[in-house]
Design a protein around this motif. Structure first.
Motif, PDB file in Angstrom:
ATOM      1  N   GLN A  51       0.831  -1.201   0.000  1.00 36.94           N
ATOM      2  CA  GLN A  51       0.000   0.000   0.000  1.00 36.94           C
ATOM      3  C   GLN A  51       0.869   1.256   0.000  1.00 36.94           C
ATOM      4  OE1 GLN A  51      -2.529  -0.471   3.414  1.00 36.94           O
ATOM      5  NE2 GLN A  51      -3.982  -1.818   2.355  1.00 36.94           N
ATOM      6  N   GLN A  52       1.949   1.226   0.759  1.00 40.16           N
ATOM      7  CA  GLN A  52       2.873   2.354   0.780  1.00 40.16           C
ATOM      8  C   GLN A  52       3.556   2.515  -0.575  1.00 40.16           C
ATOM      9  OE1 GLN A  52       2.004   4.309   3.076  1.00 40.16           O
ATOM     10  NE2 GLN A  52       3.833   4.489   4.337  1.00 40.16           N
ATOM     11  N   LEU A  53       3.890   1.401  -1.216  1.00 38.58           N
ATOM     12  CA  LEU A  53       4.481   1.458  -2.553  1.00 38.58           C
ATOM     13  C   LEU A  53       3.496   2.062  -3.549  1.00 38.58           C
ATOM     14  CD1 LEU A  53       6.365  -1.964  -2.850  1.00 38.58           C
ATOM     15  CD2 LEU A  53       7.380   0.313  -2.573  1.00 38.58           C
ATOM     16  N   GLY A  54       2.195   1.728  -3.387  1.00 44.66           N
ATOM     17  CA  GLY A  54       1.178   2.320  -4.257  1.00 44.66           C
ATOM     18  C   GLY A  54       1.117   3.821  -4.081  1.00 44.66           C
ATOM     19  N   ALA A  55       1.175   4.281  -2.830  1.00 47.24           N
ATOM     20  CA  ALA A  55       1.172   5.721  -2.568  1.00 47.24           C
ATOM     21  C   ALA A  55       2.415   6.376  -3.155  1.00 47.24           C
ATOM     22  CB  ALA A  55       1.103   5.967  -1.060  1.00 47.24           C
ATOM     23  N   LEU A  56       3.557   5.699  -3.043  1.00 48.54           N
ATOM     24  CA  LEU A  56       4.801   6.196  -3.633  1.00 48.54           C
ATOM     25  C   LEU A  56       4.637   6.377  -5.136  1.00 48.54           C
ATOM     26  CD1 LEU A  56       7.943   6.708  -3.550  1.00 48.54           C
ATOM     27  CD2 LEU A  56       8.203   4.231  -3.837  1.00 48.54           C
ATOM     28  N   TRP A  57       4.020   5.389  -5.774  1.00 53.45           N
ATOM     29  CA  TRP A  57       3.861   5.440  -7.230  1.00 53.45           C
ATOM     30  C   TRP A  57       2.911   6.561  -7.652  1.00 53.45           C
ATOM     31  CZ3 TRP A  57       6.021   4.232 -11.521  1.00 53.45           C
ATOM     32  CH2 TRP A  57       5.298   4.342 -12.705  1.00 53.45           C
ATOM     33  N   PHE A  58       1.755   6.646  -7.014  1.00 52.17           N
ATOM     34  CA  PHE A  58       0.727   7.584  -7.458  1.00 52.17           C
ATOM     35  C   PHE A  58       1.070   9.036  -7.155  1.00 52.17           C
ATOM     36  CE2 PHE A  58      -2.009   3.698  -7.095  1.00 52.17           C
ATOM     37  CZ  PHE A  58      -2.269   3.589  -8.458  1.00 52.17           C
ATOM     38  N   ASN A  59       1.955   9.277  -6.197  1.00 55.57           N
ATOM     39  CA  ASN A  59       2.354  10.645  -5.865  1.00 55.57           C
ATOM     40  C   ASN A  59       3.762  10.985  -6.335  1.00 55.57           C
ATOM     41  OD1 ASN A  59       0.032  11.691  -4.085  1.00 55.57           O
ATOM     42  ND2 ASN A  59       0.490   9.701  -3.197  1.00 55.57           N
ATOM     43  N   GLY A  60       4.488   9.981  -6.805  1.00 50.15           N
ATOM     44  CA  GLY A  60       5.870  10.207  -7.228  1.00 50.15           C
ATOM     45  C   GLY A  60       6.850  10.202  -6.082  1.00 50.15           C
ATOM     46  N   GLY A  61       6.336  10.205  -4.854  1.00 50.05           N
ATOM     47  CA  GLY A  61       7.206  10.210  -3.687  1.00 50.05           C
ATOM     48  C   GLY A  61       6.397  10.038  -2.415  1.00 50.05           C
ATOM     49  N   LEU A  62       7.101   9.923  -1.304  1.00 46.13           N
ATOM     50  CA  LEU A  62       6.482   9.789   0.011  1.00 46.13           C
ATOM     51  C   LEU A  62       7.204  10.687   1.007  1.00 46.13           C
ATOM     52  CD1 LEU A  62       5.915   5.956   0.658  1.00 46.13           C
ATOM     53  CD2 LEU A  62       4.146   7.694   0.379  1.00 46.13           C
ATOM     54  N   GLU A  63       6.462  11.242   1.943  1.00 43.54           N
ATOM     55  CA  GLU A  63       7.106  11.962   3.029  1.00 43.54           C
ATOM     56  C   GLU A  63       8.021  11.005   3.791  1.00 43.54           C
ATOM     57  OE1 GLU A  63       4.045  13.650   5.395  1.00 43.54           O
ATOM     58  OE2 GLU A  63       3.399  15.060   3.841  1.00 43.54           O
ATOM     59  N   ALA A  64       9.105  11.535   4.327  1.00 40.01           N
ATOM     60  CA  ALA A  64      10.121  10.693   4.961  1.00 40.01           C
ATOM     61  C   ALA A  64       9.549   9.824   6.073  1.00 40.01           C
ATOM     62  CB  ALA A  64      11.250  11.568   5.500  1.00 40.01           C
ATOM     63  N   PRO A  99      16.196  11.029  -2.362  1.00 37.74           N
ATOM     64  CA  PRO A  99      15.796  11.846  -1.210  1.00 37.74           C
ATOM     65  C   PRO A  99      15.615  13.318  -1.585  1.00 37.74           C
ATOM     66  CG  PRO A  99      18.112  11.200  -1.035  1.00 37.74           C
ATOM     67  CD  PRO A  99      17.576  10.531  -2.253  1.00 37.74           C
ATOM     68  N   ILE A 100      14.650  13.951  -0.932  1.00 40.34           N
ATOM     69  CA  ILE A 100      14.401  15.389  -1.068  1.00 40.34           C
ATOM     70  C   ILE A 100      14.847  16.053   0.228  1.00 40.34           C
ATOM     71  CG2 ILE A 100      12.685  17.185  -1.498  1.00 40.34           C
ATOM     72  CD1 ILE A 100      12.992  15.306  -3.852  1.00 40.34           C
ATOM     73  N   ALA A 101      15.677  17.051   0.107  1.00 41.04           N
ATOM     74  CA  ALA A 101      16.211  17.717   1.300  1.00 41.04           C
ATOM     75  C   ALA A 101      15.096  18.418   2.073  1.00 41.04           C
ATOM     76  CB  ALA A 101      17.281  18.725   0.901  1.00 41.04           C
ATOM     77  N   GLY A 102      15.278  18.492   3.387  1.00 47.47           N
ATOM     78  CA  GLY A 102      14.310  19.189   4.220  1.00 47.47           C
ATOM     79  C   GLY A 102      14.483  20.699   4.120  1.00 47.47           C
ATOM     80  N   SER A 103      13.388  21.428   4.154  1.00 51.05           N
ATOM     81  CA  SER A 103      13.468  22.896   4.119  1.00 51.05           C
ATOM     82  C   SER A 103      13.997  23.440   5.439  1.00 51.05           C
ATOM     83  CB  SER A 103      12.087  23.494   3.829  1.00 51.05           C
ATOM     84  OG  SER A 103      11.127  23.000   4.747  1.00 51.05           O
ATOM     85  N   ASP A 104      13.803  22.672   6.501  1.00 51.97           N
ATOM     86  CA  ASP A 104      14.333  23.014   7.814  1.00 51.97           C
ATOM     87  C   ASP A 104      15.735  22.428   7.938  1.00 51.97           C
ATOM     88  OD1 ASP A 104      14.988  23.250  10.492  1.00 51.97           O
ATOM     89  OD2 ASP A 104      12.954  22.851  11.194  1.00 51.97           O
ATOM     90  N   SER A 105      16.693  23.219   8.349  1.00 52.07           N
ATOM     91  CA  SER A 105      18.086  22.758   8.444  1.00 52.07           C
ATOM     92  C   SER A 105      18.242  21.575   9.391  1.00 52.07           C
ATOM     93  CB  SER A 105      18.996  23.908   8.887  1.00 52.07           C
ATOM     94  OG  SER A 105      18.580  24.404  10.153  1.00 52.07           O
ATOM     95  N   GLU A 106      17.287  21.418  10.304  1.00 51.99           N
ATOM     96  CA  GLU A 106      17.375  20.316  11.258  1.00 51.99           C
ATOM     97  C   GLU A 106      16.849  19.012  10.670  1.00 51.99           C
ATOM     98  OE1 GLU A 106      15.432  21.382  14.861  1.00 51.99           O
ATOM     99  OE2 GLU A 106      16.720  23.123  15.257  1.00 51.99           O
ATOM    100  N   ILE A 107      16.144  19.105   9.543  1.00 51.98           N
ATOM    101  CA  ILE A 107      15.601  17.908   8.886  1.00 51.98           C
ATOM    102  C   ILE A 107      16.425  17.633   7.634  1.00 51.98           C
ATOM    103  CG2 ILE A 107      13.574  16.855   7.841  1.00 51.98           C
ATOM    104  CD1 ILE A 107      11.849  18.756   9.487  1.00 51.98           C
ATOM    105  N   GLU A 108      17.208  16.561   7.670  1.00 50.88           N
ATOM    106  CA  GLU A 108      18.093  16.263   6.545  1.00 50.88           C
ATOM    107  C   GLU A 108      17.315  15.860   5.308  1.00 50.88           C
ATOM    108  OE1 GLU A 108      21.807  13.269   5.399  1.00 50.88           O
ATOM    109  OE2 GLU A 108      20.999  13.304   7.436  1.00 50.88           O
ATOM    110  N   VAL A 109      16.310  14.988   5.470  1.00 48.97           N
ATOM    111  CA  VAL A 109      15.506  14.499   4.345  1.00 48.97           C
ATOM    112  C   VAL A 109      14.028  14.635   4.703  1.00 48.97           C
ATOM    113  CG1 VAL A 109      14.894  12.483   2.955  1.00 48.97           C
ATOM    114  CG2 VAL A 109      17.277  12.884   3.576  1.00 48.97           C
ATOM    115  N   SER A 110      13.272  15.284   3.825  1.00 48.58           N
ATOM    116  CA  SER A 110      11.840  15.478   4.088  1.00 48.58           C
ATOM    117  C   SER A 110      10.978  14.475   3.336  1.00 48.58           C
ATOM    118  CB  SER A 110      11.420  16.894   3.700  1.00 48.58           C
ATOM    119  OG  SER A 110      11.604  17.101   2.301  1.00 48.58           O
TER     120      SER A 110
END
Length: 430
Positions: free
Chosen positions: A21-34, A53-64
């Motif tokens: 189910q998580q893989l399905g969400a990954l596919w349909f949205n192109g990505g998943l929140e970390a 990985p997509i970098a976090g907008s907050d410096s304390e979050i390495e990957v968002s």
């Protein structure tokens, strides 16, 4: 949680269903929140090397977030449906994969006992490089391959319509194992991908938008063809996604917004900008031509060619072909499916039609009908060309897109040089 424990947990039907189910969400949205992808990465650590990985907008979050990557999209294109893709990723877990290898080994043993050797040959061909896994299973004297339902048979039926031990599932079983082997090899050899920045639709960080590892959603009309059930919803923070076209008039500020929100329009406008700048050098150039008898506002295909200094021309194929090659050079993958098959290239050419019409209507492109046997062609509109060198568009068509401009020109020049080399070699061989 070690690898063995995580694999064992996935053998439970409920855990495997949640994984898919998580893989399905990954596919349909192109990505998943970390935080949502965490369970996937815990259960199958190899996936971390296959996700972008997509970098976090907050410096304390390495990957968002984690997005699909070219290998994962390529794997999907080799399979017949989403369910096979989900199972192929599930099979990256060795204990989950073990039963499927047992099934494939039993099928090979069964085929080897037949009087027709081509049955076994075809089966091995369908398995591809995964046949090495199956051979190891056959050589394992501690295991007797059997064609029986596995612990995930119900999930297999839910995703494919039949469980992988059934005769009808043999082609799917081979495809799944082949894709799984390809992804396993890549994940074993590769380093984890470096994070890329979220998408910025203000054009302030344009270079970050068009970076290696980014996903570019197909043009809106073509994306809708893959979205008949309304499930595909690419995330605009992580992917380059066409936004609904605005009805803005053609002023420079409004054009800025349009090009920021319409990645395909920006790419096509930049192509004509490079064409114009190249022509100013008077050392050859790029040609965007229209075959005779076509409507400039609704062309079935625009052709791309490179003209040498002496006036000779080398065809680079259709506009869609050139753009797909360009994106490949930039390591920007098309979402949700790659388009390098002849059929999909034609579909992309058709999807570019409304974009070309919009470029003409907004006076970004200009069409010139030549006649006298010469092909008519598209070029940048003179007003838009002037605007590209003035504020606020100058930075957008200057230093912010320099790497894209260089990639366009380099691809054209390399293709031209290669074609000339092949032509010279053919003349020598004759």
């Amino acid at each position: 949680m070690d690898r063995r424990t995580s694999a064992s947990s996935l053998l439970a039907l409920e855990a495997a269903q949640g994984f898919c189910q998580q893989l399905g969400a990954l596919w349909f949205n192109g990505g998943l929140e970390a935080n949502k992808a965490a369970s996937l990465l815990t259960a199958t650590p190899l996936l971390k090397k296959l996700l972008q990985p997509i970098a976090g907008s907050d410096s304390e979050i390495e990957v968002s977030a984690y997005c699909l990557s070219t290998p994962l999209l390529n794997a999907y294109s080799e399979l017949s449906q989403l369910g096979e893709w989900q199972l192929a990723l599930l099979g990256l877990n060795p204990e989950v994969r073990e039963h499927w290898l047992n099934l494939a080994a039993a099928r090979c043993r069964e085929a080897g006992a037949m009087s027709a050797p081509q049955v076994l040959v075809k089966l091995i061909q369908q398995l591809g490089n995964a046949s090495g896994w199956v051979l190891a299973e056959l050589e394992n004297t501690a295991v007797t391959p059997q064609i029986i339902a596995g612990p995930l048979a119900q999930l297999e039926r839910d995703l494919l319509g039949h469980s992988l031990n059934e005769n009808a599932a043999i082609p799917a079983l081979c495809r799944i194992l082949r894709a799984c082997f390809m992804l396993y090899n890549l994940s074993e050899q590769a380093e984890a991908l470096a994070p890329i920045q979220p998408v910025d639709v203000t054009t302030k960080q344009l270079a970050n938008n068009w970076c290696r590892g980014r996903l570019l959603a197909l043009p809106e009309s073509l994306l809708n063809e893959y979205n008949l059930k309304g499930a595909i919803n690419p995330n605009t923070d992580w992917l380059l996604v066409p936004h609904p076209a605005s009805g803005a008039k053609n002023t420079n500020i409004q054009l800025m917004g349009l090009l920021a929100e319409q990645p395909w329009l920006f790419l096509l406008s930049l192509l004509s900008f490079v064409q114009d700048a190249w022509a100013a050098e008077q050392r050859g150039g790029l040609l965007l031509t229209l075959p005779a008898g076509q409507n400039a506002f609704a062309p079935s295909q625009v052709n791309v060619a490179v003209q040498g200094i002496d006036g000779d021309e080398v065809s680079l194929g259709s506009l869609a072909t050139f753009l797909v090659q360009l994106l490949s050079e930039l390591n920007i993958a098309l979402y949700p499916v790659r388009t390098n098959s002849p059929e999909n290239i034609q579909r992309l050419n058709r999807a570019l039609i409304p974009l070309i019409a919009e470029l003409l209507l907004k006076k970004i492109w200009q069409f010139t009908e030549v006649g006298c046997g010469e092909p008519s062609h598209y070029r940048i509109h003179p007003d838009f060309s002037d605007a590209c060198y003035s504020l606020p568009l100058a930075p957008l068509f200057g230093y912010k897109s320099q790497h894209l401009q260089q990639a366009i020109k380099q691809l054209a020049q390399t293709s031209y040089a290669n074609a000339r080399s092949v032509s010279a070699a053919n003349r020598i061989n004759r």
